[in-house]
Design a protein around this motif. Structure first.
Motif, PDB file in Angstrom:
ATOM      1  N   HIS A  37       6.204  12.373  42.903  1.00 31.98           N
ATOM      2  CA  HIS A  37       5.245  11.291  43.133  1.00 31.98           C
ATOM      3  C   HIS A  37       3.788  11.745  43.160  1.00 31.98           C
ATOM      4  O   HIS A  37       2.882  10.897  43.135  1.00 31.98           O
ATOM      5  CB  HIS A  37       5.581  10.581  44.447  1.00 31.98           C
ATOM      6  N   GLY A  38       3.534  13.037  43.226  1.00 33.05           N
ATOM      7  CA  GLY A  38       2.158  13.525  43.195  1.00 33.05           C
ATOM      8  C   GLY A  38       1.380  13.335  44.480  1.00 33.05           C
ATOM      9  O   GLY A  38       0.175  13.574  44.508  1.00 33.05           O
ATOM     10  N   VAL A  39       2.033  12.901  45.554  1.00 32.59           N
ATOM     11  CA  VAL A  39       1.350  12.720  46.830  1.00 32.59           C
ATOM     12  C   VAL A  39       1.485  13.988  47.667  1.00 32.59           C
ATOM     13  O   VAL A  39       2.470  14.732  47.557  1.00 32.59           O
ATOM     14  CB  VAL A  39       1.917  11.513  47.617  1.00 32.59           C
ATOM     15  N   GLU A  40       0.479  14.254  48.511  1.00 33.41           N
ATOM     16  CA  GLU A  40       0.598  15.356  49.445  1.00 33.41           C
ATOM     17  C   GLU A  40       1.756  15.082  50.388  1.00 33.41           C
ATOM     18  O   GLU A  40       1.946  13.952  50.859  1.00 33.41           O
ATOM     19  CB  GLU A  40      -0.702  15.523  50.235  1.00 33.41           C
ATOM     20  N   LEU A  41       2.531  16.099  50.678  1.00 29.42           N
ATOM     21  CA  LEU A  41       3.676  15.953  51.566  1.00 29.42           C
ATOM     22  C   LEU A  41       3.217  15.715  53.000  1.00 29.42           C
ATOM     23  O   LEU A  41       2.082  16.025  53.371  1.00 29.42           O
ATOM     24  CB  LEU A  41       4.564  17.189  51.467  1.00 29.42           C
ATOM     25  N   GLU A  42       4.118  15.153  53.793  1.00 26.99           N
ATOM     26  CA  GLU A  42       3.773  14.806  55.172  1.00 26.99           C
ATOM     27  C   GLU A  42       3.556  16.068  56.013  1.00 26.99           C
ATOM     28  O   GLU A  42       4.202  17.096  55.816  1.00 26.99           O
ATOM     29  CB  GLU A  42       4.897  13.970  55.794  1.00 26.99           C
ATOM     30  N   HIS A  43       2.631  15.961  56.960  1.00 25.15           N
ATOM     31  CA  HIS A  43       2.328  17.070  57.862  1.00 25.15           C
ATOM     32  C   HIS A  43       3.305  17.012  59.031  1.00 25.15           C
ATOM     33  O   HIS A  43       3.117  16.264  59.992  1.00 25.15           O
ATOM     34  CB  HIS A  43       0.885  16.983  58.342  1.00 25.15           C
ATOM     35  N   GLU A  44       4.337  17.798  58.930  1.00 21.63           N
ATOM     36  CA  GLU A  44       5.434  17.720  59.887  1.00 21.63           C
ATOM     37  C   GLU A  44       5.835  19.117  60.344  1.00 21.63           C
ATOM     38  O   GLU A  44       5.955  20.037  59.535  1.00 21.63           O
ATOM     39  CB  GLU A  44       6.637  17.026  59.225  1.00 21.63           C
TER      40      GLU A  44
END
Length: 572
Positions: A24-31
């Motif tokens: 999807h090209g989105v930055e991954l969640e900060h987890e």
């Protein structure tokens, strides 16, 4: 005070730009940063993916180490965190005993804790500040081998940039920043005076020399990117703890003014060229910059930027920047309050402010590897609305989406035969109420001008293109709001609906082709309705009028009348 549960990652980090969903090209969640353990099952993206690859793990560790650096820095203002710093120092020496990071990509300047020496510096500066805050505690002597290694690494990295004739790189600002901050921290721990001012600040390759070569007289960092301008400005400000603002080169004040000059009245900083469109860690960086700029000059002009950034961070804000009192050794510079003219022109951009419209015209140099193919692009903002923004850039690790957001297709500019142009710089002329940019050489045999007129509560935009043979000529509209398009017998009308509404009136011998496409780079999957105003031939003229209220517009071959005000547009 922040809790001290959890621990930093026990492994070296990679390259944060690979923290991106491949689908999807989105930055991954900060987890999971606070735990120091990579999330079981992979890290999520906003569309439900769980990603677990070695490159993503390395990127996650970068962000987690930086999360811990910020946390420790915050703890240090309350007199806590010394035990975290000593344990981090032991971990650093263990992880870096083999020397440079062997997994770094070939183009990178290799780091030690991370793939890139630049990442080492960005992480090391807050760690060094925390050590300096707590200096005087005997246990911090254990951090000295780490600090000395940081200084040596910064020196080697800066020397390499100089040897490669890349002294003006944004990297150098951070290598100098690490040399300053780690050196000052080490001196404080040893109970000595810092003797590195000439090497890291005032010397031939120090921060002040870099400030002069990396920026123009207008204050813009040479890459003409909002993000990299702020990135370098932040490094400078962090380097200057304990300095007297009166003794710092005027160019730093110009940098702050350049940043304020492109901001909207509501504090939006357009994401010009490479850089995130919208990102919480970036908003935190803007807050840090504003907190330090306020202490450097009473004339910063960035209060609205701080308000906007604070809103983007949201309720999880930790308040770190509120702890920066007493950063400089002298009072802030003073002067007249900044006021913005209707037309303001820098070496890179022209800003037009009229009738609630904040327009930016890109005319300057390409900007090196961080430039985009958006020459003659027109970006349109309200105080708090991104009607037609620069779309920014995805994390660089996603090659396909990065290529798209660098391209002409992603920007509200002119495109010929659906191709990307060559790098080019426009010629600009302007007066108190109008500005014209002209460009040739970007497409073979193509010349174009974009002429903006600031009217009484409206903006006139006239684009003229001539080519040496019949070609497809497209003027692109790329909104980040709902766009409605209506064709009438005399004109095309558009309505741009956001927090504020913009009305557009468009006349030209061309076809208005509505074309859904990806939105800005924070989420390439967010569909936006674009418009390709398309002509085929050897010449094309596109005339648009924008207003935040409904206007009466009449256009002839050589003039446009808006609410009864006549503007000649012939021979432009």
């Amino acid at each position: 005070m922040a809790s001290m549960t959890g621990h930093p990652p026990a492994e070296r980090g990679g390259w944060w730009h690979q923290y991106v969903c491949p689908a999807h090209g989105v930055e991954l969640e900060h987890e999971g940063f606070e735990t120091g353990e990579f999330p079981a099952g992979g890290v999520p993206c906003a569309y439900g993916c769980r990603v677990d690859t070695e490159t993503v793990r390395g990127a996650w560790r970068v962000l987690a180490h930086h999360w811990w650096a910020r946390r420790i820095r915050l703890l240090s203002y309350d007199g806590a965190g010394a035990e975290l710093l000593t344990s981090y120092a032991r971990l650093y020496l263990k992880l870096t005993e083999s020397g440079e990071h062997e997994q770094a990509q070939g183009w990178m300047q290799r780091g030690r804790l991370f793939h890139q020496a630049l990442t080492d510096a960005v992480w090391g500066v807050p760690i060094a500040h925390a050590i300096r805050n707590l200096a005087g505690r005997a246990e911090l002597a254990e951090t000295l081998p780490m600090l000395d290694d940081m200084i040596d690494g910064a020196r080697r990295a800066r020397d390499a940039m100089v040897a490669q004739d890349k002294f003006s790189s944004n990297y150098t600002a951070w290598f100098n920043a690490l040399g300053v901050t780690a050196g000052q921290a080490a001196a404080a721990v040893r109970g000595e005076s810092w003797d590195g001012e000439k090497e890291w600040l005032t010397g031939e390759y120090g921060q002040f020399a870099h400030l002069e070569v990396a920026t123009g007289e207008d204050g813009f960092e040479w890459e003409a990117s909002t993000y990299y301008h702020g990135f370098v400005l932040r490094a400078y400000l962090l380097s200057l703890r304990g300095a007297d603002p009166a003794q710092i080169p005027d160019r730093l004040d110009a940098m702050i003014g350049a940043l304020a000059g492109i901001a909207t009245d509501g504090g939006i900083l357009p994401a010009l060229h490479d850089g995130p469109y919208r990102r919480v860690p970036l908003a935190l960086e803007w807050l840090e910059i504003v907190a330090l700029a306020r202490q450097f000059t009473t004339n910063h002009g960035l209060d609205a930027v701080a308000t906007q950034a604070r809103a983007e961070v949201g309720p999880s804000y930790d308040g770190l920047e509120d702890r920066f009192d007493g950063w400089f050794a002298g009072p802030p510079r003073s002067g007249m309050v900044r006021s913005w003219p209707t037309i303001e022109v820098s070496n890179s951009y022209a800003v037009v402010r009229t009738g609630g419209i904040h327009a930016i015209l890109d005319h300057g140099p390409h900007g090196g590897s961080h430039g985009h193919h958006d020459k003659l692009a027109l970006y349109l903002y309200g105080a708090t609305t991104r009607w037609q923004p620069d779309p920014g850039q995805v994390p660089y690790g996603h090659a396909e989406w990065r290529r798209h957001y660098k391209s002409a297709a992603a920007h509200p500019t002119i495109r010929i035969d659906r191709l990307d142009p060559d790098e080019a710089t426009g010629a600009i002329t302007y007066d108190e109420t109008s500005v014209t940019a002209e460009i040739a050489g970007w497409y073979d045999g193509v010349r174009a001008t974009r002429h903006l007129i600031a009217g009484d509560g409206y903006l006139v935009d006239v684009v003229r293109v001539t080519v040496d043979r019949e070609r497809e000529i497209v003027l692109q509209f790329r909104p980040d709001v709902e766009l409605s398009v209506e064709v009438t017998p005399s004109e095309v009308r558009t309505i741009w609906t956001g927090d504020e509404t913009l009305y557009g009136y468009h006349v030209g011998q061309a076809v208005p082709l509505v074309r859904p496409g990806p939105g800005p780079a924070d989420d390439p999957q967010r569909t936006r309705t674009g418009l390709d105003w398309t002509a085929v031939g050897t010449t094309a003229t596109f005339c648009s009028v924008y207003s935040t209220t409904v206007a009466a517009v009449e256009v002839t071959d050589d003039a446009v009348a808006v609410n009864g005000h006549l503007h000649r547009i012939g021979d432009r």
